[in-house]
Design a protein around this motif. Sequence first.
Motif, PDB file in Angstrom:
ATOM      1  N   THR A  58       0.857  -1.177   0.000  1.00  0.00           N
ATOM      2  CA  THR A  58       0.000   0.000   0.000  1.00  0.00           C
ATOM      3  C   THR A  58       0.892   1.226   0.000  1.00  0.00           C
ATOM      4  O   THR A  58       2.006   1.203   0.527  1.00  0.00           O
ATOM      5  N   PHE A  77       0.672  -2.597 -11.180  1.00  0.00           N
ATOM      6  CA  PHE A  77      -0.778  -2.477 -11.250  1.00  0.00           C
ATOM      7  C   PHE A  77      -1.198  -1.721  -9.999  1.00  0.00           C
ATOM      8  O   PHE A  77      -0.910  -2.154  -8.891  1.00  0.00           O
ATOM      9  N   TYR A  79      -4.273   0.443  -7.768  1.00  0.00           N
ATOM     10  CA  TYR A  79      -5.713   0.567  -7.522  1.00  0.00           C
ATOM     11  C   TYR A  79      -5.907   1.574  -6.394  1.00  0.00           C
ATOM     12  O   TYR A  79      -5.269   1.463  -5.349  1.00  0.00           O
ATOM     13  N   LEU A  81      -7.557   2.912  -3.315  1.00  0.00           N
ATOM     14  CA  LEU A  81      -8.413   2.463  -2.219  1.00  0.00           C
ATOM     15  C   LEU A  81      -9.210   3.613  -1.616  1.00  0.00           C
ATOM     16  O   LEU A  81     -10.346   3.439  -1.198  1.00  0.00           O
ATOM     17  N   TYR A  97      -6.931   9.830 -10.793  1.00  0.00           N
ATOM     18  CA  TYR A  97      -7.682   8.620 -10.483  1.00  0.00           C
ATOM     19  C   TYR A  97      -8.340   8.767  -9.115  1.00  0.00           C
ATOM     20  O   TYR A  97      -7.738   9.293  -8.184  1.00  0.00           O
ATOM     21  N   LYS A  99     -11.115   6.844  -6.038  1.00  0.00           N
ATOM     22  CA  LYS A  99     -11.409   5.562  -5.382  1.00  0.00           C
ATOM     23  C   LYS A  99     -12.094   4.610  -6.362  1.00  0.00           C
ATOM     24  O   LYS A  99     -13.064   4.963  -7.026  1.00  0.00           O
ATOM     25  N   GLY A 100     -11.530   3.384  -6.454  1.00  0.00           N
ATOM     26  CA  GLY A 100     -12.100   2.350  -7.316  1.00  0.00           C
ATOM     27  C   GLY A 100     -11.504   2.293  -8.716  1.00  0.00           C
ATOM     28  O   GLY A 100     -11.782   1.357  -9.458  1.00  0.00           O
ATOM     29  N   GLN A 101     -10.670   3.254  -9.078  1.00  0.00           N
ATOM     30  CA  GLN A 101     -10.044   3.238 -10.404  1.00  0.00           C
ATOM     31  C   GLN A 101      -8.650   2.632 -10.316  1.00  0.00           C
ATOM     32  O   GLN A 101      -8.024   2.615  -9.254  1.00  0.00           O
ATOM     33  N   SER A 102      -8.140   2.160 -11.464  1.00  0.00           N
ATOM     34  CA  SER A 102      -6.827   1.516 -11.487  1.00  0.00           C
ATOM     35  C   SER A 102      -6.091   1.843 -12.783  1.00  0.00           C
ATOM     36  O   SER A 102      -6.693   2.346 -13.731  1.00  0.00           O
ATOM     37  N   TRP A 103      -4.781   1.533 -12.801  1.00  0.00           N
ATOM     38  CA  TRP A 103      -3.974   1.724 -13.993  1.00  0.00           C
ATOM     39  C   TRP A 103      -2.779   0.783 -13.977  1.00  0.00           C
ATOM     40  O   TRP A 103      -2.493   0.137 -12.975  1.00  0.00           O
ATOM     41  N   TYR A 104      -2.083   0.730 -15.111  1.00  0.00           N
ATOM     42  CA  TYR A 104      -0.907  -0.118 -15.306  1.00  0.00           C
ATOM     43  C   TYR A 104       0.280   0.757 -15.695  1.00  0.00           C
ATOM     44  O   TYR A 104       0.121   1.729 -16.438  1.00  0.00           O
ATOM     45  N   LEU A 125      -3.218   3.853  -2.104  1.00  0.00           N
ATOM     46  CA  LEU A 125      -3.180   2.943  -3.245  1.00  0.00           C
ATOM     47  C   LEU A 125      -2.880   1.522  -2.783  1.00  0.00           C
ATOM     48  O   LEU A 125      -2.128   1.325  -1.824  1.00  0.00           O
TER      49      LEU A 125
END
Length: 142
Positions: A58, A77, A79, A81, A97, A99-104, A125
Amino acid sequence: MTIASSTRRVVKQALKWTALAGTVLVMGQGPALAEDRVSVLMKQPLADMAGKVATVLTVDYAPGAASGPHVHPGSVFAYVLEGTVVTQLEGEQPMTYTKGQSWYESPKQPHMVSKNASVTEPAKLLVLLLSQEGEALKVPVK
């Protein structure tokens, strides 16, 4: 009014003023005042990929906090939180971004901006990093 309730009122007021002063300092100085806080939750060698390790961690951003420019040795990856973060990979536009979104992020791609978008709320995160055994999780960009 009792002494206890009077003391509580004074302490409460002092805490409010301290929080306000901290916010003013962060806003006036920019994100360089506070860094991110990383907590490794799990590190596991991958049985089907010799020499590869998966690290789950985290990243906590206090209000106004940011990470300095850096690279990660392997695939990332991420995300969100809680809160809102701004991230920018080299050669790309900044992305925000929530809460609930993510990226690579591709391996060794310079990460120029990574910060909490808020000066009043924290952000957090959850990150999965795939790398070679023994590699640092994050290397500063010079």
